[in-house]
Design an enzyme around this catalytic site. Structure first.
Site, mmCIF file in Angstrom:
data_model
loop_
_atom_site.group_PDB
_atom_site.id
_atom_site.type_symbol
_atom_site.label_atom_id
_atom_site.label_comp_id
_atom_site.label_asym_id
_atom_site.label_seq_id
_atom_site.Cartn_x
_atom_site.Cartn_y
_atom_site.Cartn_z
ATOM 1 N N GLY A 1 7.181 64.575 -7.244
ATOM 2 C CA GLY A 1 7.341 66.006 -7.398
ATOM 3 C C GLY A 1 8.483 66.319 -8.352
ATOM 4 N N CYS A 2 8.493 67.564 -8.839
ATOM 5 C CA CYS A 2 9.510 67.946 -9.821
ATOM 6 C C CYS A 2 10.908 67.995 -9.206
ATOM 7 C CB CYS A 2 9.149 69.291 -10.444
ATOM 8 S SG CYS A 2 8.710 70.592 -9.258
ATOM 9 N N TYR A 3 11.046 68.644 -8.056
ATOM 10 C CA TYR A 3 12.352 68.667 -7.396
ATOM 11 C C TYR A 3 12.822 67.263 -7.018
ATOM 12 C CZ TYR A 3 12.240 73.822 -6.693
ATOM 13 O OH TYR A 3 12.215 75.186 -6.854
ATOM 14 N N THR B 1 12.259 64.430 -8.379
ATOM 15 C CA THR B 1 12.687 63.673 -9.554
ATOM 16 C C THR B 1 14.145 63.972 -9.880
ATOM 17 O OG1 THR B 1 10.447 63.570 -10.482
ATOM 18 C CG2 THR B 1 12.280 63.294 -12.012
#
Length: 346
Positions: A149-151, A153
């Site tokens: 997921g972006c968060y 990472t």
């Protein structure tokens, strides 16, 4: 040339995959699938691709799509990638999932946080978490990659080196993160309307965001013990970008230079992680359109806390760019191939 297919090509992440693969010298996009826009040309869905009118979006079964490619990318809502992963696995093909369906080792965690029954729990033990800076060697031999997921990472790249070095403590970590609206996807939602988002900063899914167990699972794997954190995401009125500010207990005697030195050593050979000097802090504008992560840190001796900062583009290093990075690894290409360009500024 490696034949690539993208399922979910009409979403923002799908568009970013198309943009990146159009300049990749060893990949050829062979199919673009999107049920809701099947039959339309690519420019009808994304006007930035004018001139590619012959590229049509299609709808087909997972088995039909898998036959046409060497590597399939799925950029779909939770639960929808499972049938494609099963088809790819049975056909001996490779799949990179940009959703959440294969990020957890235990189906029970996925089912509890996503409210869905996992349709292929046997594949969870085959999936490799696709954060190259932490799991590069395992990714190289994987057939099923779970793109992070972006968060997570941003948060994991900021936390893992310092926790492993013992410079910060795992108890009482607080993550305060801000994301642009593209992170919510392209489906229309009332809360994403211009009048709702403009000139407004708001917290959402406080302490219940689905990325929380993903971060905790990887931290536990890297430290060998359970780690709990408080995660508060915020929506900010910009299109792209994530800025994570993390507060963690500081080990006695640790200075700002100690924290930054650990980052520099841990990431010294990482092409996409940029450690900023003391007093310079990450900015979302500085990574816009690139696969870079910027890291910064401050040791606040007065309060006994470390303040860690990470910025990335949620659609690139937080999604499509990282997927291309994983593609390069599983195909044996240089990891930076197709990702060399710097971001766009201003």
């Amino acid at each position: 040339m490696v034949r690539v297919g993208i399922v979910g090509a009409s979403g923002y992440t799908g568009a970013e995959l198309i943009r990146l693969f159009r300049r990749h010298p060893e990949a050829k996009i062979c199919l673009l699938a999107a049920r809701t826009h099947a039959g339309k040309s690519l420019p009808e869905v994304f006007p930035q691709f004018w001139g590619l009118e012959d590229e049509k979006l299609i709808a087909a079964s997972p088995e039909e799509l898998v036959r046409e490619v060497d590597v399939l990318f799925t950029a779909l809502p939770a639960g929808e990638a499972i049938s494609y992963a099963r088809a790819a696995w049975q056909a001996g093909k490779k799949l990179i999932d940009l959703g959440a369906d294969f990020r957890f080792r235990e189906a029970s965690i996925y089912e509890r946080w996503y409210g869905l029954s996992h349709g292929a729990p046997e594949l969870l033990r085959e999936a490799v978490y696709g954060l190259p800076e932490l799991y590069r060697d395992r990714i190289k031999t994987a057939r099923l990659v779970a793109n992070p997921g972006c968060y997570p990472t941003a948060v994991l790249l900021a936390l893992v080196p310092l926790l492993k070095a013992g410079q910060i403590l795992p108890e009482g970590i607080v993550v305060d993160a801000k994301s642009g609206v593209s992170g919510a996807g392209r489906q229309p939602k009332m809360e994403m309307l211009y009048a709702e988002v403009n000139e407004n900063v708001q917290a959402y899914n406080v302490a219940v965001h689905r990325h929380t167990p993903e971060m905790e699972q990887i931290l536990q794997d890297k430290l060998g013990k359970e780690v709990r954190l408080t995660f508060v995401p915020h929506l900010v009125p910009q299109t792209r970008g994530i800025l994570a500010t993390i507060y963690a207990p500081l080990a006695p005697g640790v200075t700002t230079e100690d924290l930054l030195a650990t980052y520099r050593e841990y990431y010294r050979e990482e092409p996409f992680v940029k450690v900023l000097p003391a007093g310079v802090y990450p900015r979302t504008k500085s990574v816009w359109g690139s696969n870079l992560v910027q890291l910064g840190a401050v040791a606040d001796g007065r309060t006994g806390r470390a303040v860690l900062l990470a910025a990335l583009d949620n659609l690139v290093k937080g999604a499509a760019g990282q997927a291309v990075q994983n593609f390069n690894l599983i195909c044996g290409f240089p990891e930076t191939m197709g990702l060399e360009d710097s971001g766009i500024y201003p």
